[in-house]
Scaffold this motif. Structure first.
Motif, short mmCIF file in Angstrom:
data_model
loop_
_atom_site.label_atom_id
_atom_site.label_comp_id
_atom_site.label_asym_id
_atom_site.label_seq_id
_atom_site.Cartn_x
_atom_site.Cartn_y
_atom_site.Cartn_z
N ARG A 128 27.15 42.41 21.33
CA ARG A 128 27.34 41.03 20.87
C ARG A 128 28.76 40.54 21.16
O ARG A 128 28.96 39.41 21.60
CB ARG A 128 27.05 40.93 19.37
N ARG A 188 36.19 40.35 11.74
CA ARG A 188 35.40 39.96 10.58
C ARG A 188 36.01 40.55 9.29
O ARG A 188 36.02 39.89 8.24
CB ARG A 188 33.95 40.41 10.75
N ASP A 248 28.15 37.09 13.44
CA ASP A 248 28.04 38.53 13.68
C ASP A 248 28.31 38.91 15.13
O ASP A 248 28.20 40.09 15.49
CB ASP A 248 26.68 39.06 13.22
N SER A 264 28.51 38.60 4.48
CA SER A 264 28.06 38.56 5.86
C SER A 264 29.16 39.03 6.82
O SER A 264 28.88 39.65 7.85
CB SER A 264 27.61 37.14 6.24
N ILE A 278 26.92 45.68 11.88
CA ILE A 278 26.06 45.21 12.96
C ILE A 278 25.90 46.35 13.97
O ILE A 278 26.86 46.70 14.67
CB ILE A 278 26.67 43.97 13.66
N TRP A 317 27.04 45.68 17.65
CA TRP A 317 28.17 44.77 17.68
C TRP A 317 28.92 44.79 19.01
O TRP A 317 29.45 43.75 19.44
CB TRP A 317 29.14 45.07 16.53
N PRO A 370 34.13 43.68 14.64
CA PRO A 370 34.21 44.08 13.22
C PRO A 370 35.61 43.97 12.62
O PRO A 370 35.76 43.62 11.44
CB PRO A 370 33.72 45.53 13.23
N ARG A 426 26.94 33.18 16.85
CA ARG A 426 26.84 33.53 15.45
C ARG A 426 28.05 34.33 14.97
O ARG A 426 28.76 34.95 15.76
CB ARG A 426 25.57 34.35 15.20
N GLU A 431 29.17 42.83 6.87
CA GLU A 431 27.89 43.45 7.23
C GLU A 431 28.06 44.33 8.48
O GLU A 431 28.75 43.97 9.44
CB GLU A 431 26.84 42.38 7.50
N SER A 437 30.93 31.73 15.19
CA SER A 437 31.92 32.77 15.48
C SER A 437 33.31 32.19 15.69
O SER A 437 34.31 32.91 15.53
CB SER A 437 31.50 33.57 16.72
#
Length: 394
Positions: free
Chosen positions: A366, A337, A330, A355, A360, A363, A334, A328, A358, A296
């Motif tokens: 996380r 990312r 993810d 990825s 999640i 999220w 968002p 990670r 993607e 990350s």
């Protein structure tokens, strides 16, 4: 004839818990891990490394990989991590092989030399680093949830069982048994892969090198190191003095970023010292490559370390963080990312877009845990992620 991966054919591997497995990425029924649905049983080194290599389950795994369709239920079970990475378009450490080999073929990759390490890296599994364990204890005082993030309960169980990490220090008798075993295997050993901890500061690993020099096998054996390149000597042992006596030396440099970004993720490394050490050691190596872990944090300025590698003709390999989950890719917000996916579009890192984009479902949880974890790191290291990674400020 099909062969899915070379590891079960020509590797001897034991982890920090002194358990033998097909490779370090294999999913096994392991007494100190949580893969409860795994069918392949890890085996303690006290039973003998060569006995494990010739065990019925290892023979069956190899036989399955020789079938026309090597992705049998057993292979899909043991190799699920690599298979999942490849299915998602991510890098996989799997090493394909066209056909079995014979002779001097064994790559001995055994974690019997300890987990002594001078760094405490952001994404490192805590069992692999003494520095990381010490850091985690302090982080838990700041935020008890860090124990859950990093699976500290496994470290406590490991200590309670009295197993120890460094075989030479914790169980000298068993260490000598393994040394004698490796001496007997030496005529069949092609490569010793030395991992840690940080191998260049682990005294017991130099005992192995001395043993191979003593029996006149060093000249026939390759050394393969995974190192952070922060030190080139320890307690009177100079790496360069040793590597000159072996057939070849391959170095995989563990790095996560360029300059200050690497110093943050691999605290308390000093970038300029690493660069100087590379310049000193690289002329004595057969190959010198960079092992970059996708996490990350590393993904944010990944292009800069890639540029450094390209400019210095350093081949690089990318490995994806599976655990700790809080590290990670993810785990990122968002929006972050999405911006990274746009940044890497049309570059050699474009493969990350899938990825990064993607969806999640959890999220928010996380992302929250990632921030808590990073704040705990800053508290212990006296750093500030917002200063080094302003992209994380939403």
């Amino acid at each position: 004839m099909s062969v899915f991966c070379r590891q079960p054919f020509d590797s001897l591997f034991s982890d920090s818990y002194h358990m033998m497995m097909p490779c370090c990425y294999a999913v096994t029924d392991h007494p100190y891990k949580t893969d409860e649905d795994a069918n392949f049983k890890a085996q303690h080194i006290k039973d003998g490394a060569y006995d494990f290599y010739n065990s019925e389950q290892m023979k069956q795994l190899r036989l399955d990989m020789l079938k026309p369709d090597p992705l049998t239920p057993l292979v899909r079970d043991v190799c699920r991590s690599c298979i999942a990475n490849e299915a998602n378009g991510l890098p996989s450490p799997r090493q394909p092989l066209d056909k079995p080999r014979f002779g001097r073929i064994i790559n001995a990759k055994m974690r019997i030399f300890g987990n002594t390490c001078n760094l405490h890296c952001f994404m490192c599994n805590i069992k692999n680093s003494t520095g990381r364990i010490k850091q985690t204890k302090k982080m838990m005082e700041f935020n008890p949830k860090v124990s859950e993030f990093l699976g500290y309960e496994h470290i406590e169980k490991f200590a309670e069982d009295g197993i120890g990490y460094d075989l030479a220090a914790d169980n000298p008798e068993l260490f000598e048994v393994q040394m004698e075993s490796l001496k007997k295997l030496a005529p069949k050993i092609k490569t010793f892969t030395i991992i840690g901890g940080e191998p260049f500061i682990m005294p017991s690993h130099y005992k192995l090198l001395d043993a191979m020099i003593e029996i006149d096998e060093a000249k026939n054996i390759n050394l393969d190191y995974v190192t952070n390149m922060t030190k080139l000597q320890w307690e009177g042992c100079r790496v360069i003095d040793y590597v000159k006596q072996f057939k070849s030396v391959n170095v995989r440099w563990s790095v996560e970023g360029y300059g200050k970004w690497n110093e943050y993720m691999r605290h308390p490394s000093i970038w300029n010292q690493i660069v100087e050490n590379i310049a000193e050691l690289r002329p004595h190596t057969t190959t010198f490559e960079a092992n970059i872990t996708l996490s990350s944090l590393s993904v944010i300025q990944l292009d800069k370390i890639i540029d450094f590698c390209n400019q210095n003709n350093i081949k690089y390999n990318l490995n994806n963080v599976i655990k700790p989950e809080v590290c990670r890719i993810d785990a990122l917000h968002p929006d972050i990312r999405k911006r990274l996916a746009e940044k890497y579009e049309g570059t050699e890192l474009e493969f990350l877009r899938e990825s990064l984009l993607e969806e999640i479902p959890d999220w928010e949880k996380r992302w929250s845990e990632f921030l808590e974890y990073t704040e705990a790191i800053d508290h212990v290291n006296e750093t500030d992620y917002k200063e080094i990674f302003p992209e994380l400020v939403i």
